[in-house]
Design an enzyme around this catalytic site. Structure first.
Site, PDB file in Angstrom:
ATOM      1  CG  ASP A  68      -0.246  -0.059   2.549  1.00 16.82           C
ATOM      2  OD1 ASP A  68       0.777  -0.761   2.645  1.00 16.82           O
ATOM      3  OD2 ASP A  68      -0.694   0.605   3.513  1.00 16.82           O
ATOM      4  CD  GLU A 133       4.307   0.946   7.285  1.00 14.86           C
ATOM      5  OE1 GLU A 133       4.919   1.205   8.331  1.00 14.86           O
ATOM      6  OE2 GLU A 133       4.116   1.802   6.398  1.00 14.86           O
TER       7      GLU A 133
HETATM    8 ZN   LIG Z   1       6.794   2.376   4.090  1.00 11.40          ZN
END
Ligand SMILES: [Zn+2]
Length: 377
Positions: A68, A133
């Site tokens: 992501d 994340e």
């Molecule tokens: Zn990163």
């Protein structure tokens, strides 16, 4: 075009704003499956997680990362389309090029070259990839680690591809991260007309000495691998806007970045004790956004240093700086965790880019580490 550059471009061209994966993990899984990896998908909520393993026994070495990316922000701030990978003056531009699709590509191609050299594997080689994340980080690595704890899955060594370097590839190896603890303090007083201050109890006046004490407090010895823990105020609100009114409350927001010498509970107790000793009445809401971790054992750090030195000629600084990352969750498995990736000057900004020469060197560093950690010779 090099295999690393080509894969990095393919990944950037798949828009994957957190927690979207955009098909990136499919691409990575296909490459790993072709090398004989077993593939396990661990979706939680709207988050895709990928766990891929090669080999049966022995210590496990893991590459970890995220597919992501943070949102691109206003397109007008970009010189190129953030989701169209574009080469310019030796740099590859696009959202995620440095954080961290370039690293993922370098990990895959390093693994492909390593396995093509027919090594005798002295352990397991694994990939752990999430799409959560940059967001709330609830259904990503945190959740996967919970599952691993339940089923007794271990990871002995882990290299996270976060962009760790500042000016030159090879200048920084992250061996830990500070914890991050935030608080919202409401100091209570009694409001009133400023001309009749005797009948009021000014919360601002009450708070100032306590806040001063908190800002000069020495929280830890400062002798660990971490910079000293510090108390920083980020927001202060009090008053109704009129200059003749004493407010009845004052709100203060603060954050501590703290070392492994302290726990969040210890810090909370000490902050509350300082406030109570000043005799003020308060409410305090805490938010722990990341616990600290530190890798102290030398095996993985040593191999990383050797590989970085051999490829870049640099001696990397063993650093614990920067914000929080997924390394903190993986470290809970008792894993030696380090983070090494490209220069981070443009991450989370418009016109994010990565040096294409650095991507090739990064892949070489990863390949050398594979030889160092997973072969005997
Ligand atoms: Zn990163």
């Amino acid at each position: 075009m090099s295999a690393t550059l080509e894969l990095a471009k393919q990944l950037i061209a798949l828009p994957s704003v957190t927690p979207e994966d955009g098909g990136c993990q499919h691409l990575l899984a296909d490459r790993l499956q072709a090398l004989g990896f077993s593939i396990e998908r661990l979706p939680f909520g709207d988050v895709s997680n990928l766990w891929a393993c090669l080999g049966e026994a022995g210590p496990s070495f893991c590459f970890a990362g995220h597919t992501d990316v943070v949102p691109a922000g206003p397109m007008s701030d970009w010189n190129t389309d953030p989701f169209v990978p574009t080469e310019q003056n030796g740099f590859l531009h696009g959202r995620g090029s440095a954080d961290m699709k370039g690293s993922l590509a370098a990990m895959i191609t390093a693994t492909e070259r390593f396995l093509a050299s027919s090594p005798e594997l002295n352990g397991r080689l694994c990939f752990l990839v999430t799409s959560d994340e940059e967001g709330r980080a609830v259904h990503g690595i945190r959740k996967v680690v919970e599952v691993f704890q339940e089923r007794g899955e271990t990871i002995d060594y882990c290299v996270v591809g976060e962009p760790s370097c500042s000016d030159k590839l090879g200048d920084t190896l992250r061996i830990g991260r500070r914890g991050s603890l935030s608080g919202t303090l409401t100091v209570k007083g009694v409001g009133g007309h400023i001309a009749y201050w005797q009948r009021a109890d000014n919360p601002i006046h009450k708070a100032l000495p306590a806040l001063h004490k908190l800002t000069i407090e020495q929280w830890d010895s400062g002798e660990s691998a971490f910079p000293p823990t510090s108390f920083q105020i980020s927001n202060v609100h009090a008053g109704v806007g009129a200059n003749n009114v004493i407010p009845d409350t004052m709100m203060v927001e603060f954050n501590l970045r703290y070392s492994t010498e302290l726990t969040a509970e210890e810090i909370q107790q000490r902050v509350e004790a300082i406030l109570s000793n000043e005799g003020i009445e308060f409410d305090l809401d805490w938010h722990l956004s990341g616990e600290p971790f530190l890798t102290e054992k030398p095996e993985l750090i040593g191999q990383m240093q050797l590989a970085i030195q051999a490829v870049t000629g640099m001696t990397a600084e063993n650093s614990t700086g920067g914000g929080t990352s997924d390394g903190r969750f993986i470290a809970k498995l008792g894993t030696q965790v380090v983070e090494f990736g490209p220069c981070n000057g443009t991450i989370h900004k418009p016109n994010e880019c990565v040096s294409m020469a650095d991507l090739e060197q990064l892949s070489e560093v990863y390949e050398r580490v594979l030889h160092g950690m997973l072969t005997t010779g």
